[in-house]
Design a protein around this motif. Structure first.
Motif, PDB file in Angstrom:
ATOM      1  N   SER A   1      -9.298  -6.331  -6.199  1.00 62.71           N
ATOM      2  CA  SER A   1      -9.256  -5.972  -7.619  1.00 62.71           C
ATOM      3  C   SER A   1     -10.190  -6.859  -8.439  1.00 62.71           C
ATOM      4  O   SER A   1     -10.932  -6.376  -9.308  1.00 62.71           O
ATOM      5  CB  SER A   1      -7.827  -6.094  -8.156  1.00 62.71           C
ATOM      6  N   LEU A   2     -10.162  -8.155  -8.163  1.00 62.98           N
ATOM      7  CA  LEU A   2     -11.020  -9.086  -8.899  1.00 62.98           C
ATOM      8  C   LEU A   2     -12.486  -8.875  -8.545  1.00 62.98           C
ATOM      9  O   LEU A   2     -13.365  -8.930  -9.415  1.00 62.98           O
ATOM     10  CB  LEU A   2     -10.592 -10.524  -8.606  1.00 62.98           C
ATOM     11  N   ASP A   3     -12.773  -8.612  -7.267  1.00 63.24           N
ATOM     12  CA  ASP A   3     -14.162  -8.360  -6.866  1.00 63.24           C
ATOM     13  C   ASP A   3     -14.706  -7.090  -7.515  1.00 63.24           C
ATOM     14  O   ASP A   3     -15.902  -6.990  -7.806  1.00 63.24           O
ATOM     15  CB  ASP A   3     -14.271  -8.251  -5.344  1.00 63.24           C
ATOM     16  N   LEU A   4     -13.836  -6.107  -7.742  1.00 61.46           N
ATOM     17  CA  LEU A   4     -14.265  -4.864  -8.379  1.00 61.46           C
ATOM     18  C   LEU A   4     -14.528  -5.045  -9.870  1.00 61.46           C
ATOM     19  O   LEU A   4     -15.181  -4.206 -10.487  1.00 61.46           O
ATOM     20  CB  LEU A   4     -13.202  -3.774  -8.180  1.00 61.46           C
ATOM     21  N   GLY A   5     -13.995  -6.132 -10.451  1.00 61.78           N
ATOM     22  CA  GLY A   5     -14.272  -6.386 -11.864  1.00 61.78           C
ATOM     23  C   GLY A   5     -13.080  -6.674 -12.740  1.00 61.78           C
ATOM     24  O   GLY A   5     -13.237  -6.860 -13.952  1.00 61.78           O
ATOM     25  N   ALA A   6     -11.855  -6.692 -12.153  1.00 64.04           N
ATOM     26  CA  ALA A   6     -10.704  -7.095 -12.964  1.00 64.04           C
ATOM     27  C   ALA A   6     -10.864  -8.553 -13.384  1.00 64.04           C
ATOM     28  O   ALA A   6     -11.448  -9.354 -12.652  1.00 64.04           O
ATOM     29  CB  ALA A   6      -9.407  -6.914 -12.173  1.00 64.04           C
ATOM     30  N   ASP A   7     -10.347  -8.891 -14.548  1.00 63.31           N
ATOM     31  CA  ASP A   7     -10.489 -10.245 -15.069  1.00 63.31           C
ATOM     32  C   ASP A   7      -9.323 -11.148 -14.697  1.00 63.31           C
ATOM     33  O   ASP A   7      -9.462 -12.367 -14.707  1.00 63.31           O
ATOM     34  CB  ASP A   7     -10.620 -10.201 -16.602  1.00 63.31           C
ATOM     35  N   ASP A   8      -8.175 -10.554 -14.381  1.00 63.31           N
ATOM     36  CA  ASP A   8      -6.994 -11.359 -14.076  1.00 63.31           C
ATOM     37  C   ASP A   8      -6.005 -10.483 -13.319  1.00 63.31           C
ATOM     38  O   ASP A   8      -6.148  -9.256 -13.268  1.00 63.31           O
ATOM     39  CB  ASP A   8      -6.366 -11.889 -15.372  1.00 63.31           C
ATOM     40  N   TYR A   9      -4.983 -11.130 -12.733  1.00 63.27           N
ATOM     41  CA  TYR A   9      -4.013 -10.405 -11.896  1.00 63.27           C
ATOM     42  C   TYR A   9      -2.660 -11.093 -12.034  1.00 63.27           C
ATOM     43  O   TYR A   9      -2.544 -12.288 -11.780  1.00 63.27           O
ATOM     44  CB  TYR A   9      -4.472 -10.448 -10.436  1.00 63.27           C
ATOM     45  N   ILE A  10      -1.652 -10.359 -12.454  1.00 63.78           N
ATOM     46  CA  ILE A  10      -0.296 -10.884 -12.585  1.00 63.78           C
ATOM     47  C   ILE A  10       0.640 -10.021 -11.743  1.00 63.78           C
ATOM     48  O   ILE A  10       0.580  -8.793 -11.792  1.00 63.78           O
ATOM     49  CB  ILE A  10       0.180 -10.872 -14.049  1.00 63.78           C
ATOM     50  N   ASN A  11       1.487 -10.680 -10.987  1.00 66.35           N
ATOM     51  CA  ASN A  11       2.452  -9.958 -10.154  1.00 66.35           C
ATOM     52  C   ASN A  11       3.693  -9.568 -10.938  1.00 66.35           C
ATOM     53  O   ASN A  11       4.164 -10.308 -11.798  1.00 66.35           O
ATOM     54  CB  ASN A  11       2.881 -10.816  -8.964  1.00 66.35           C
ATOM     55  N   LYS A  12       4.222  -8.387 -10.641  1.00 69.99           N
ATOM     56  CA  LYS A  12       5.551  -8.014 -11.105  1.00 69.99           C
ATOM     57  C   LYS A  12       6.573  -8.590 -10.129  1.00 69.99           C
ATOM     58  O   LYS A  12       6.324  -8.583  -8.921  1.00 69.99           O
ATOM     59  CB  LYS A  12       5.710  -6.495 -11.141  1.00 69.99           C
ATOM     60  N   PRO A  13       7.720  -9.058 -10.591  1.00 69.25           N
ATOM     61  CA  PRO A  13       8.134  -9.194 -11.994  1.00 69.25           C
ATOM     62  C   PRO A  13       7.382 -10.323 -12.693  1.00 69.25           C
ATOM     63  O   PRO A  13       6.846 -11.217 -12.038  1.00 69.25           O
ATOM     64  CB  PRO A  13       9.623  -9.510 -11.881  1.00 69.25           C
ATOM     65  N   PHE A  14       7.340 -10.287 -14.004  1.00 65.28           N
ATOM     66  CA  PHE A  14       6.545 -11.238 -14.772  1.00 65.28           C
ATOM     67  C   PHE A  14       7.301 -11.623 -16.035  1.00 65.28           C
ATOM     68  O   PHE A  14       8.250 -10.966 -16.447  1.00 65.28           O
ATOM     69  CB  PHE A  14       5.200 -10.607 -15.153  1.00 65.28           C
ATOM     70  N   GLY A  15       6.858 -12.697 -16.662  1.00 69.29           N
ATOM     71  CA  GLY A  15       7.423 -13.133 -17.929  1.00 69.29           C
ATOM     72  C   GLY A  15       6.512 -12.726 -19.071  1.00 69.29           C
ATOM     73  O   GLY A  15       5.285 -12.788 -18.942  1.00 69.29           O
ATOM     74  N   ILE A  16       7.076 -12.311 -20.185  1.00 73.77           N
ATOM     75  CA  ILE A  16       6.255 -11.877 -21.321  1.00 73.77           C
ATOM     76  C   ILE A  16       5.428 -13.032 -21.867  1.00 73.77           C
ATOM     77  O   ILE A  16       4.315 -12.840 -22.363  1.00 73.77           O
ATOM     78  CB  ILE A  16       7.137 -11.248 -22.433  1.00 73.77           C
ATOM     79  N   GLY A  17       5.946 -14.261 -21.734  1.00 75.52           N
ATOM     80  CA  GLY A  17       5.182 -15.416 -22.198  1.00 75.52           C
ATOM     81  C   GLY A  17       3.894 -15.589 -21.409  1.00 75.52           C
ATOM     82  O   GLY A  17       2.829 -15.847 -21.981  1.00 75.52           O
ATOM     83  N   GLU A  18       3.987 -15.441 -20.093  1.00 70.95           N
ATOM     84  CA  GLU A  18       2.779 -15.552 -19.260  1.00 70.95           C
ATOM     85  C   GLU A  18       1.805 -14.428 -19.588  1.00 70.95           C
ATOM     86  O   GLU A  18       0.601 -14.655 -19.715  1.00 70.95           O
ATOM     87  CB  GLU A  18       3.137 -15.503 -17.780  1.00 70.95           C
ATOM     88  N   LEU A  19       2.332 -13.213 -19.736  1.00 69.39           N
ATOM     89  CA  LEU A  19       1.452 -12.081 -20.019  1.00 69.39           C
ATOM     90  C   LEU A  19       0.706 -12.264 -21.332  1.00 69.39           C
ATOM     91  O   LEU A  19      -0.511 -12.047 -21.400  1.00 69.39           O
ATOM     92  CB  LEU A  19       2.265 -10.783 -20.058  1.00 69.39           C
ATOM     93  N   THR A  20       1.409 -12.662 -22.383  1.00 66.24           N
ATOM     94  CA  THR A  20       0.734 -12.827 -23.671  1.00 66.24           C
ATOM     95  C   THR A  20      -0.277 -13.969 -23.631  1.00 66.24           C
ATOM     96  O   THR A  20      -1.330 -13.891 -24.268  1.00 66.24           O
ATOM     97  CB  THR A  20       1.752 -13.048 -24.806  1.00 66.24           C
ATOM     98  N   ALA A  21       0.008 -15.019 -22.851  1.00 67.28           N
ATOM     99  CA  ALA A  21      -0.961 -16.103 -22.696  1.00 67.28           C
ATOM    100  C   ALA A  21      -2.218 -15.602 -21.997  1.00 67.28           C
ATOM    101  O   ALA A  21      -3.348 -15.948 -22.388  1.00 67.28           O
ATOM    102  CB  ALA A  21      -0.345 -17.259 -21.909  1.00 67.28           C
TER     103      ALA A  21
ATOM    104  N   SER B   1     -18.043  -0.002 -18.771  1.00 64.36           N
ATOM    105  CA  SER B   1     -17.309  -0.807 -19.756  1.00 64.36           C
ATOM    106  C   SER B   1     -17.147  -2.255 -19.298  1.00 64.36           C
ATOM    107  O   SER B   1     -16.947  -2.521 -18.115  1.00 64.36           O
ATOM    108  CB  SER B   1     -15.921  -0.199 -19.991  1.00 64.36           C
ATOM    109  N   ARG B   2     -17.197  -3.170 -20.265  1.00 64.31           N
ATOM    110  CA  ARG B   2     -16.930  -4.586 -19.990  1.00 64.31           C
ATOM    111  C   ARG B   2     -15.587  -5.019 -20.583  1.00 64.31           C
ATOM    112  O   ARG B   2     -15.286  -6.213 -20.644  1.00 64.31           O
ATOM    113  CB  ARG B   2     -18.058  -5.449 -20.580  1.00 64.31           C
TER     114      ARG B   2
END
Length: 229
Positions: A92-112, A73-74
């Motif tokens: 994680s990124l080398d394996l193919g993840a597109d992005d990485y966000i640490n917890k705790p996080f803001g919903i604004g950042e996540l939706t962006a 899957s892509r």
């Protein structure tokens, strides 16, 4: 992109209680899985457009989920994890993840980040070979870079570096991914070499010192070509 289906993979009930209504309110179709096995099944049967993945799952490590997904899957994968070690992010990124966000996080950042992932997926579907930011235009296939219609002179390696960033605009690329693609597998540790070329490319692409930076640094991880929010 209202209506896009988002698969959330997390076994923390409080995270699901927070994310599902928040993303639904933003117009997304939200589905959830609490184990790696269920995540793989949902990814195959529900056709999500983005997967938001926690690494700490009860039945398997999230990095193994990434590895398995990338074998067929892509679909964009956005890691959302409490693991903040640099090595975890890079792997994680080398394996193919597109992005990485640490917890705790803001919903604004996540939706962006979700919007960026969806844009990137749409660009990939048509093979992203063109990029425009203000007066700067890049056409990878034509091997052409212009600002206000005038050519921007790049060395062959500078252009190769820009080309991989354009093809992955908005996506975090690790140092290893860039070095392998541009200089080959024998140069995966030449970080200083990469920094020099990124610095040169930044100087040539920015119309003025106070203009927004196009090539963003992800500290300790790699680089991202900025796209319009």
């Amino acid at each position: 992109m209202s209506g896009a289906r988002i698969l959330i993979v997390d076994d923390e009930p409080q995270i699901l209680r927070f994310l599902k209504p928040s993303l639904a309110a933003a117009g997304y179709d939200v589905v959830a899985a609490t184990t790696g096995k269920d995540a793989l099944k949902a990814a195959a049967t529900l056709s999500p457009q983005v997967i938001v993945l926690d690494l700490g799952l009860p039945d398997m490590d999230g990095k193994d989920v990434i590895r398995e997904l990338r074998s067929w899957s892509r679909t964009p994968i956005l890691v959302l994890s409490a693991r903040d070690r640099e090595a975890e992010k890079i792997e994680s990124l080398d394996l193919g993840a597109d992005d990485y966000i640490n917890k705790p996080f803001g919903i604004g950042e996540l939706t962006a980040r979700l919007r960026a992932a969806l844009r990137h997926a749409a660009q990939q579907a048509s093979e992203q070979t063109q990029f425009k930011a203000g007066s700067l235009e890049v056409d990878v296939l034509a091997h052409k870079v212009t600002r206000d219609g005038a050519p921007v002179k790049l060395t062959p390696k500078e252009f190769d570096l820009l080309a991989i960033l354009v093809r992955n605009a908005g996506r975090v690329l690790t140092h290893r991914q860039i070095l392998t693609a541009v200089w080959g597998p024998a140069h995966t540790e030449d970080l200083q070499y990469l920094r020099v070329f990124v610095g040169q490319l930044r100087q040539k692409l920015r119309p003025s010192p106070d203009a927004p930076e196009l090539i963003l640094t992800e500290p300790g991880i790699g680089y991202r070509l900025a796209i319009d929010p």
